[in-house]
Design an enzyme around this catalytic site. Structure first.
Site, PDB file in Angstrom:
ATOM      1  CG  ASP A 128      45.775  38.002  29.598  1.00  0.00           C
ATOM      2  OD1 ASP A 128      44.975  38.938  29.731  1.00  0.00           O
ATOM      3  OD2 ASP A 128      46.805  37.859  30.293  1.00  0.00           O
ATOM      4  CG  ASN A 129      49.338  40.558  28.645  1.00  0.00           C
ATOM      5  OD1 ASN A 129      49.021  41.631  28.108  1.00  0.00           O
ATOM      6  ND2 ASN A 129      49.406  40.408  29.949  1.00  0.00           N
ATOM      7  CE  LYS A 143      49.370  40.538  44.177  1.00  0.00           C
ATOM      8  NZ  LYS A 143      49.640  40.909  42.803  1.00  0.00           N
ATOM      9  CD  GLN A 177      49.347  35.346  33.178  1.00  0.00           C
ATOM     10  OE1 GLN A 177      50.218  36.033  32.688  1.00  0.00           O
ATOM     11  NE2 GLN A 177      48.312  35.864  33.818  1.00  0.00           N
ATOM     12  CE  LYS A 183      41.858  44.474  36.964  1.00  0.00           C
ATOM     13  NZ  LYS A 183      43.010  45.071  36.252  1.00  0.00           N
ATOM     14  CE1 TYR A 184      43.760  42.390  41.317  1.00  0.00           C
ATOM     15  CE2 TYR A 184      42.389  44.339  40.966  1.00  0.00           C
ATOM     16  CZ  TYR A 184      43.550  43.628  40.704  1.00  0.00           C
ATOM     17  OH  TYR A 184      44.487  44.127  39.856  1.00  0.00           O
ATOM     18  CG  ASP A 236      49.902  37.058  41.431  1.00  0.00           C
ATOM     19  OD1 ASP A 236      50.932  37.687  41.084  1.00  0.00           O
ATOM     20  OD2 ASP A 236      48.747  37.422  41.131  1.00  0.00           O
ATOM     21  CD  GLU A 289      44.860  42.075  27.201  1.00  0.00           C
ATOM     22  OE1 GLU A 289      44.777  43.023  28.005  1.00  0.00           O
ATOM     23  OE2 GLU A 289      45.774  41.227  27.262  1.00  0.00           O
TER      24      GLU A 289
END
Lengths: 648, 648
Positions: free
Chosen positions: A376-377, A245, A305, A518-519, A340, A405
């Site tokens: 994360d998640n 991204k 992930q 983040k990007y 992604d 999170e």
């Protein structure tokens, strides 16, 4: 005579033991140095005296410690012990009818009534003689045998005798819990922590040079100066290249786009490798060391992930779900596709191999000095995995802290805490008026939730720039900071955007930051934001100086007659440290009102003067009685954080 | 990899299943004809759809019935089934991730977004083909196989397909409760009953002749006329002679003294014999039969203790405790001695023999048609005994009801209900103002207590003539009667002293009746007490006519602006029957006030007129809106019992 118990003479009942999570299915949580107060309902039929006993053992020690419990009224019994080390303690309660004490109690009344107690003394002598036979201690045995042989009312009622009788109890028909309960004892930082999140990519002062671990090291004094003790980094692993991204989550246009740190894995490595632009493992080790020298722990973000470029995609295709066309299943929230990101397939036949590999990720970073993980998640991975993984790691490394999170449904968030997460993100960000905030905190800080769930409050995160911050101006930043830091003993900010007052969303109605780190890489002028930095230093200083703010255990709300004001106190168990916070939830208007303070709950004397020192600006007020008038002008201050002390 | 679960792919969590008493340690209670509503928190990680299923089975039927549960919000699921017979039902909840429904749900969104679903249809066909292999039904198997072979978006989304998929679920990784929960289904009278207690010895109209069972038969029409459906008799077994008590609990002076019916046992027999002055077993059988013809069940008082003359004292000395001087241990509350009573020794080595003998006492009387037992002082016998005994009897005789006469500490009373007592005496008699009464009822009528404890309210008993009745005059009798009968779906009075307004205590400060029937025969003029009799008939008539009064499930208090007034409603689940009761707790002064009625909770429309018919005197009021003004003059009426109906 079917269904008969093996022993029908066990007469004591033990119920409602606390702390206890879901009937003992999960451990309760405490931090080291705490005193664990264990309570239980204990009773028997009839009028005999009962006794209750607490047994407990520290981690890695098979021997049970024992202590008598004390009655605290209404058939409730209590005992407590100090949790001196991190790890998993176990405890249980046992109980018995105490014929000796029953007999003593009755004898006292018979003697007082002037009755002939000849036969009663014979009964007492039988009880003592039986204790003599049980006594392992030879002195006890001989004292008891002699006493039994020539028992009189006065020797029977001598306190020394009951002491020896207590030491040689008849446990033949004692009852106890079917299985022990557990409490996980974490380091203090599991409950009391101030987090600062930053993107290492933006730690470089030079916009043309990607930030590195050494740039972060240069930032440490700034962070320590603000008063934070956890430095939390988004994932530092190699970032995937496929479907990368670009700025503001657009499809990547050029090879220069940096991508999203949560797209984990590239040919150079996966979850246990370093993103080359940040430096190398040596640089990371230096950062961990330099931070610890300043009292700061580095917290790593673990996102289970993969990017399409993660080595596991080719080395362990069995850990991913294959699509019928031969491609790997990417993440989706139909109709949205996140090509992604490849999620792991927790229904894979080799789930055991996957579990172990993920467990090894934590262990790798623990080996590099990381004691805190922000996961994360976690709610998109099975609870059974977390329960096994977190317990397995904490068995070897009880000092490790895991922050969940998960911004999802309440029961899912609570379940993650039950299975082992030490801290949890919350709905704090979306509780935006005084009444909602009070209701939410009363849920979080009281049993059953407080037995297993530790909140960590964040006014902002890289994913959440709440509308209040977009529109509320400096007063919103101040109010949300004070709320987070004083309502919850653990809190954090995502900086430096927070202290710089960054408030522009990507688009109207979005909680995403415009030009989010983040990007892309950002460059920050840290000389700005003086007012917020000053407040943060004050607030973190108050948290360190005042033990009342280091726990949520005695959070108490005090009614205000203006619904825009929220007033609440925290105090220590001994009432020596009392903090009263008042926040104005209206960031655009001055509000005043009367707070009715529950003085008794805070150990303050009604009718005698007490001092309220505002820890944010050192202003001092002298109050008397429960009713205090407060006015908060958001252009001057959003909140008071008042240290209350009885005046001599 | 220690501590791994056997199967790591079970992703659903099942928690907080209701009804459930102490984590399933004890059964919940219902009555026959009830619908059991089972709820559970059911969820999984991630975003897959989950399904929950309720399995249940009636008594004596090993086959599980199954039904799908419905989501009711916030991860809570619900299903219900009818409890068609008395006995012990079992149920459990299971859950699974539903890949089919997840796939359908996603496909709908993909189709709506106009995406290419070629690969998705291939995935769906795999799921269908797997279901075809599972299908036991050949038609299902062939339909599924055909569908899988040529799947299109429109065939995939046809509702008929999901119906067949639901019928052939993939349960490989389903989860379920570790062990089933239980609910004991009692006859309706366990929840809805009106008790009348009398001493057969005083049923004779001739003071010179001891009352007999035939005298009681002659009293049945009177009792039925008052509207009671349980006739409760104090113990009818032979009364001991040694240490027998005379009038007003004095030492017996003469052989003519009748003694206390609770001093059980004489040379002619013990717990399964009849006191000769009352008649014989044939007479008792006639009474049970004659009562049943009038819709009345006879309840027997079972007191597990002996007089010194009980045959077991000589036949089974091992069931009593021997004193060192060779005598048998009598009952004591030091320094008081009750030498007319020998308690059983539940710590005897032959506890099994004792338990069986006591169990046989119930079975003997069940053989003589008794289905209801009022158990005297159950809290002085071990809980383990009751749990075994009551369950053992109800396994063979599920229609039997046990009332626990325990006036003791709250946790002990609750434990007796948990281990199996169907109804329980309460603190009702000692809740003497409106606020206390409301608080107590809110505890009793809501979970967790209401899951296992059924109150039976008594304005008076042979042991309790409360000060309110001694000093409150007729208004106190009326108010306490209405409170008992409308707050609790089970209640009782001890008559005829109650309806005759007997209010003289043995001495000042005592709750004992003067010249109590416990110690002597009395003769009653049943033509008196017309006002109270009229009220009792009205109240019992209202209870029979109005299903709202036959349960405590929806008891709701409505605020009154006068603290002397208590206002509360009961209604049926369908809101078709609504009763509002208002009671004046001040028996000496008129009180008025405004009741704020929660109209919505009662299914009444705010702003539209509704009618309030007083079931005690047929007066009718027309009200509109939630605020109703009420005045109660104790010389006229102590209470309103109002039937509320929306006017057309």
């Amino acid at each position: 005579m079917s269904g008969l118990p093996a022993e029908g003479r066990r007469r004591t009942v033990i119920e409602n033991v606390t702390p206890q999570v879901d009937g003992g299915r999960f451990p309760a949580k405490q931090v080291v140095g705490d005193t664990l107060v264990v309570e239980a309902d204990v009773f028997a039929d009839g009028h005999d005296e009962v006794r209750a006993r607490l047994s407990w053992r520290p981690p890695d020690n098979p021997a049970w410690q024992q202590q008598e419990m004390d009655p605290v009224g209404n058939d409730r019994w209590q005992a407590s012990f100090r949790l001196g080390e991190v790890g998993r303690y176990e405890f249980f309660v046992s109980a018995r009818v105490d014929h000796w004490r029953t007999w003593v109690h009755d004898l006292q009344k018979r003697v007082a009534a002037g009755q002939d107690v000849t036969v009663d003394l014979q009964i007492g002598a039988q009880i003592i003689a039986a204790a003599a036979e049980r006594a392992a201690d030879a002195d006890h045995a001989s004292v008891l045998t002699e006493t039994a042989a020539q028992l009189t009312a006065s020797t029977a009622l001598a306190p020394g005798l009951t002491e020896i009788m207590d030491a040689n109890p008849d446990l033949t028909w004692a009852t106890s819990l079917d299985s022990p309960l557990a409490v996980v004892v974490d380091p203090v930082r599991a409950r009391f922590s101030a987090w600062y999140e930053l993107f290492p990519r933006s730690a470089s002062p030079d916009p043309k040079r990607h930030g590195t671990f050494d740039d972060v090291i240069n930032r440490l004094d700034y962070i320590a100066g603000l008063g934070f003790d956890v430095l939390y980094l988004p994932p530092i692993s190699p970032i995937g290249r496929h479907f990368r991204k670009g700025p503001n989550n657009r499809e990547s246009g050029t090879a220069a786009d940096l991508g999203v740190p949560w797209a984990i894995g590239a040919p150079v490595g996966g979850h246990t490798a370093i993103h080359p632009q940040l430096g190398d493992l040596g640089g990371f080790d230096r950062l961990v060391h330099a931070a610890r020298q300043r009292g700061i722990e580095v917290a790593l973000d673990i996102a289970f992930q993969s990017s399409p470029d993660h080595p596991w995609v080719t080395d362990h295709p069995e850990w991913f779900r294959a699509r019928p066309d031969g491609t790997v299943q990417y993440a989706e929230n139909p109709p949205k596709k996140y090509q992604d990101i490849y999620p792991f397939d927790f229904e894979a036949s080799d789930w055991r191999g996957l579990w172990q590999a993920l467990n090894d990720v934590f262990r790798f970073w623990i080996g590099h000095g990381v004691n805190i993980f922000r996961v994360d998640n976690p709610h998109t991975k099975p609870f059974a995995f977390w329960e096994w993984c977190l317990n397995d790691i904490k068995a070897d490394h009880p000092q490790v802290i895991f922050l969940a999170e998960a911004f999802t449904r309440p029961k899912v968030m609570y379940q993650l805490a039950k299975v082992g997460f030490s801290q949890s993100y919350t709905y704090f960000t979306w509780r935006n008026n005084a009444a909602e905030m009070q209701e939410y905190l009363e849920e979080l800080t009281r049993p059953p939730v407080s037995d297993f769930f530790r909140p960590n409050f964040w006014p902002n995160t890289p994913d959440i720039l709440h509308a209040d911050l977009q529109t509320g101006g400096p007063a919103a930043f101040e109010a949300r900071l004070v709320l987070a830091a004083t309502l919850s003993s653990s809190y954090g900010i995502y900086g430096p955007v927070f202290e710089l007052g960054e408030s522009t969303a990507r688009e109207l109605g979005s909680e995403e930051y415009l030009n989010s780190e983040k990007y892309q890489q950002r460059t920050w002028d840290l000389t700005g934001g003086a007012r917020l930095r000053g407040l943060i230093e004050r607030v973190n200083g108050a948290r360190r100086a005042h033990p009342a703010l280091q726990t949520n255990e005695r959070l108490l709300f005090h009614p205000a007659d203006n619904p825009n004001l929220l007033a609440y106190s925290k105090n220590t168990a001994n009432q020596r440290d009392v903090i009263l916070t008042v926040v104005n939830f209206d960031y655009h208007a001055t509000h005043s009102g009367v707070i009715t303070i529950d003085l008794a709950a805070l150990g303050l004397v009604d009718g005698a003067p007490y001092e309220a020192v505002d820890l944010l600006d050192d202003q001092t007020y002298t109050w008397i009685g429960p009713r205090a008038w407060v006015e908060l002008d958001p252009t001057v201050r959003a909140a008071h954080v008042l240290w209350l002390r009885q005046l001599p």
